[in-house]
Scaffold this motif. Structure first.
Motif, mmCIF file in Angstrom:
data_model
loop_
_atom_site.group_PDB
_atom_site.id
_atom_site.type_symbol
_atom_site.label_atom_id
_atom_site.label_comp_id
_atom_site.label_asym_id
_atom_site.label_seq_id
_atom_site.Cartn_x
_atom_site.Cartn_y
_atom_site.Cartn_z
ATOM 1 N N GLY A 197 -1.338 4.934 -5.710
ATOM 2 C CA GLY A 197 -1.457 6.059 -4.783
ATOM 3 C C GLY A 197 -0.788 5.750 -3.462
ATOM 4 O O GLY A 197 -0.051 6.569 -2.905
ATOM 5 N N PHE A 198 -1.040 4.544 -2.954
ATOM 6 C CA PHE A 198 -0.468 4.168 -1.658
ATOM 7 C C PHE A 198 1.048 4.001 -1.758
ATOM 8 O O PHE A 198 1.784 4.377 -0.850
ATOM 9 C CB PHE A 198 -1.121 2.887 -1.129
ATOM 10 C CG PHE A 198 -0.798 2.605 0.316
ATOM 11 C CD1 PHE A 198 -1.213 3.469 1.323
ATOM 12 C CD2 PHE A 198 -0.076 1.489 0.676
ATOM 13 C CE1 PHE A 198 -0.904 3.229 2.653
ATOM 14 C CE2 PHE A 198 0.232 1.233 2.010
ATOM 15 C CZ PHE A 198 -0.178 2.105 2.998
ATOM 16 N N GLN A 199 1.514 3.460 -2.899
ATOM 17 C CA GLN A 199 2.967 3.300 -3.105
ATOM 18 C C GLN A 199 3.669 4.645 -3.014
ATOM 19 O O GLN A 199 4.680 4.795 -2.314
ATOM 20 C CB GLN A 199 3.249 2.721 -4.486
ATOM 21 C CG GLN A 199 3.044 1.235 -4.597
ATOM 22 C CD GLN A 199 3.282 0.740 -6.018
ATOM 23 O OE1 GLN A 199 3.884 1.424 -6.834
ATOM 24 N NE2 GLN A 199 2.809 -0.448 -6.304
ATOM 25 N N ALA A 200 3.113 5.643 -3.721
ATOM 26 C CA ALA A 200 3.741 6.969 -3.748
ATOM 27 C C ALA A 200 3.754 7.569 -2.335
ATOM 28 O O ALA A 200 4.752 8.140 -1.893
ATOM 29 C CB ALA A 200 2.988 7.871 -4.707
ATOM 30 N N LYS A 201 2.637 7.386 -1.643
ATOM 31 C CA LYS A 201 2.525 7.929 -0.297
ATOM 32 C C LYS A 201 3.516 7.253 0.661
ATOM 33 O O LYS A 201 4.146 7.917 1.489
ATOM 34 C CB LYS A 201 1.083 7.644 0.149
ATOM 35 C CG LYS A 201 0.630 8.355 1.343
ATOM 36 C CD LYS A 201 -0.873 8.160 1.432
ATOM 37 C CE LYS A 201 -1.332 8.338 2.825
ATOM 38 N NZ LYS A 201 -2.768 8.327 2.959
ATOM 39 N N CYS A 202 3.671 5.938 0.507
ATOM 40 C CA CYS A 202 4.610 5.200 1.363
ATOM 41 C C CYS A 202 6.035 5.660 1.096
ATOM 42 O O CYS A 202 6.806 5.889 2.029
ATOM 43 C CB CYS A 202 4.539 3.696 1.099
ATOM 44 S SG CYS A 202 3.093 2.941 1.794
#
Ligand SMILES: Nc1ncnc2c1ncn2[C@@H]1O[C@H](COP(=O)(O)OP(=O)(O)OP(=O)(O)O)[C@@H](O)[C@H]1O
Ligand SMILES: [Mg+2]
Length: 244
Positions: free
Chosen positions: A183-188
């Motif tokens: 989730g954080f990867q996609a958001k970054c």
């Protein structure tokens, strides 16, 4: 030095070396009788020349230990090269993104206020603390804990979120995707892409060639501290994948 008007980062023939413990010295006898040096000078970066123009995104690829983070630290002025010149005509986002900057003994909130006061906040951005908390998705409980108790993903979330609150010309991103969850990867990735579209200059270190291709216009491939490929991002990513 002659430099073109829109070149923001210019490295010419940069070499960096460190003194390291000599692994061949095992005893006092090695030191006294055989007169071995307890330290040896290891070259980490060799004859690096590169330029990054304003608004360009440069990917940096290479095996573990090839010198990517050292190169970022050299560009950021944390490491002074033994040879060559580094010219940077812009300001940096907090150095957090390359793993330095957070105080382990302080909690999340204390780190945020310390760094916001050190680096200044985005004036267009009314509530930097709220934005950092929202982007990081770290809970109040986590933000009250000393950073030394954070997981590496939590550290990456806090560090990257603080670096986004800065109004610098150059964004440095070192491996933020490696420890964040999906989730954080996609958001970054979405955020970095947005920052690129706003015209900021980005230095992006990642072991994910797909991510590098999404963000970067050009890339360099490092091997044992030297640039072995420098050019079109797709070409360099292919060369990187061929290493394994
Ligand atoms: N402070 C230091 N003192 C001595 N050697 C160091 C120091 N920091 C890094 N090195 C050495 O420099 C080399 C390059 O390290 P660097 O962290 O730049 O690699 P990297 O390409 O970022 O690797 P990774 O993909 O694992 O993050 C390694 O051999 C490492 O052991
Ligand atoms: Mg690194």
């Amino acid at each position: 030095m002659v430099s073109k008007q829109d070149d923001l980062i210019i490295l010419e023939d940069v070499s960096v070396s460190y003194w390291q413990n000599n692994v061949g010295v095992h005893s006092i006898k090695d030191l006294v009788v055989q007169r071995k040096n307890p330290f040896q000078n290891k070259t980490i970066l060799q004859n690096i020349s590169l330029t990054v123009k304003k608004g360009e995104s440069l990917g940096m690829l290479g095996r573990n230990g090839c010198g990517k983070s050292t190169l970022l630290r050299t560009i950021a002025g944390i490491i002074k090269p033994q040879r060559g010149t580094v010219e940077v005509k812009g300001t940096f986002a907090p150095i957090l993104a390359i793993g330095a900057g957070l105080e382990a003994e302080l909690n999340g909130y204390e780190n945020i206020s310390l760094l916001l006061s050190l680096y200044g906040t985005n004036k267009k951005n009314g509530d930097p603390l709220g934005n950092i908390r929202e982007f990081s998705e770290l809970t109040d409980e986590v933000l009250r804990m000393p950073v030394k108790r954070y997981s590496s993903g939590m550290v990456a979330r806090l560090a990257f979120s603080i670096s986004l609150a800065n109004e610098a010309d150059i964004l440095i991103i070192d491996e933020v995707l490696a420890v964040g969850d999906q989730g954080f990867q996609a958001k970054c990735m979405e955020k970095i892409y947005q920052i690129k579209k706003e015209g900021k200059t980005i230095l992006f270190v990642s072991h994910f060639p797909d991510a590098v291709q999404q963000i970067c216009d050009k890339a360099v491939l490092l091997e044992n501290g030297s640039i072995v490929e420098n050019g079109d991002v797709e070409y360099v990513c292919n060369k990187y994948s061929q290493l394994f």
